[in-house]
Design an enzyme around this catalytic site. Structure first.
Site, PDB file in Angstrom:
ATOM      1  CG  ASN B  12      -1.869  -1.139   1.232  1.00 52.76           C
ATOM      2  OD1 ASN B  12      -2.469  -1.446   0.212  1.00 52.76           O
ATOM      3  ND2 ASN B  12      -1.988  -1.801   2.360  1.00 52.76           N
ATOM      4  CE  LYS B 274       2.211  -3.400   9.760  1.00 49.96           C
ATOM      5  NZ  LYS B 274       2.708  -4.089   8.576  1.00 49.96           N
TER       6      LYS B 274
END
Lengths: 327, 327
Positions: B12, B274
């Protein structure tokens, strides 16, 4: 010290005449190619593989065009980059399947960007046909819509033509050299590399297709490699092709090759670029160039080491010095 | 000895929310990304860039499907390989535009194959949405025709879901390490890498999409790198997200991160992967992990060298030993 060979294989070796270009077809062909490379590794050669991408980039271009209703088409040079990823992964996996081959510490594909000259006359005179055949109406509409240059290709229809400029520098040379020195089999400059030109802000892609044999030669010269192997569909270069005098050449000096090229023995559409790439390599310090079929790569290259007799492809060599120097 | 950071950037970051994914858009975004990497290089870091490919592989998949009337669609893993070439070339060219950055001897993209376990439970439970939204009828026909697994994605329609298995080995680790040691900025494991499984004959591709943060962690651990930087859309990890108690975390010990993960502070759809990647990196010997926005990468990483005050992202560190050892 191991010698290095840059081996250039056509995109047609991965998607053969009559095949549609499915992954399975390409994988099976890559396995055959890998065994040919393995024979060189076992003989102690370090190998860099340069592959073509004609059929693959053509297929991608069709898919891109068909998809424009929904998503933007990527520029041609970026499709070239895609085929470097696609075929790089495929060839590396095939090479790993023969990794018992002596000396191979791994195989790796490097996405390669290749600088071309923005003033190359090829940009004024696009000659390389790519992508699908179009009707006259389709061709004219593409030309109007996207600025494509289209030309009649034989009598099967119209196709897009793109410039095929000369490669002048391979941006990733130092990285490729480091990997070769580490004992990796390197797949590089796939499809001739992604063509880029130097703008004020740095390098950027340009819509063109670099001849993969010329890119392989430049890479072989830049590394430098000891041998340039140009793999093709025939065992040897033929002289007086298609005449009663036709004969296979097994060895020729670079001066002979230059002579035959000048006298039109090797037209641009067939052996011309390969012979020219071989000459450039030898004239820039290379030891030997070989033009042959996949089956004869090993015998042709090894002939120079063990002086084996028998069938080989075409070797082009630098002229031996007339006066031997004292040891 | 220069320290090495593996920097993972989302797909992105190259095709932003609302963009269609044209080359020009991606190029402009890559230039911004490159300047962020350049700031690290100037500070003496060696950098490996791992990029995502969500929007790009989605677009390719659409084009492939639209083109099947004329040419065979390539399997998903091969589309992943294509995006490694496409985005690898793009990012390398962007990095070269900032090549005055100290210490950069070149930039190179490596097509990366990543082994996964064929028994990974993800193969039984595909969760990763890819490609375009389909109507119920289209989805059912694709499922019947191609064996796709399709699921309803929110209330916008049906989409293909694919397995997202854990990466277990990066086949090109030695090559990537050699390039980093040579001073190259390396682009690797793009899109999480091409997923492959070990068959009897060797590695072959498998239709899946590996989480790029997990792939970046495995690469960072394998090299080994000193820092893992997970770049995202927000400056810091937030605790008690969306409640009146919401607060930014600037530093936490790995044990705290584990605690918060267990208590559900970081859901799978957002920060979970993450934080998990960061924990794995630290638990496997890594020094520090950073989760932050592109703007704060430099400050967050440099904070550990110069102890700068000010705004930083989230640093996750190993717990300091309770008992200091004598020098």
């Amino acid at each position: 010290m191991a010698k290095t060979a840059v081996v250039a294989l056509g995109g047609n070796a991965l998607t053969r005449e009559g095949q549609a270009g499915s992954y399975e077809e390409m994988e099976a062909n890559a396995n055959v190619m890998a065994r040919s490379v393995a024979s060189l590794l076992r003989a102690g050669w370090r190998v860099v593989v340069v592959h073509g991408n004609g059929p693959q980039v053509g297929n991608l271009a069709i898919q891109q065009e068909e998809g424009t209703r929904l998503v933007p088409a990527q520029p041609l040079f970026s499709l070239g980059a895609m085929t470097e990823g696609q075929l790089g992964s495929l060839i590396v996996l095939a090479l790993r399947r023969v990794s018992d081959a002596g000396g191979m510490r791994g195989a790796v594909a490097v996405v390669t960007n290749v600088a071309v000259n923005p003033d190359d006359p090829a940009f004024e005179n696009p000659t390389k046909f790519i992508g699908p055949f179009l009707t006259k109406e389709e061709a004219e509409s593409m030309a109007a819509e996207r600025g494509w240059v289209v030309r009649k290709d034989s009598n099967r229809g119209y196709r897009r033509v793109v410039p095929s400029p000369e490669p002048v520098a391979i941006l990733e040379t130092a990285a490729i050299r480091a990997l070769v020195e580490q004992g990796q089999v390197v797949v590089a400059a796939g499809g001739g590399g992604v063509p880029v030109v130097r703008y004020k802000s740095g390098y950027g892609g340009v819509d063109a297709v670099i001849d993969k044999d010329y890119a392989a030669q430049l890479l072989a010269t830049s590394l430098p490699a000891d041998a340039l192997v140009l793999v093709t569909g025939v065992d040897t270069v033929l002289l007086h092709y298609g005449t009663p005098q036709q004969k296979a050449i097994h060895e020729m000096a670079v001066t002979q090759a230059e002579h035959y090229l000048e006298t039109g023995e090797f037209p641009d559409g067939s052996m011309g670029p390969k012979v020219r790439a071989a000459i450039r390599f030898l004239r820039s310090g290379g030891e030997q160039a070989v033009i042959t079929s996949p089956e004869l790569v090993y015998a042709s290259l090894q002939g120079t080491i063990s002086e084996l007799e028998g069938v080989t492809g075409t070797r082009i060599v630098r002229v031996k010095p007339l006066i031997a120097t004292a040891p």
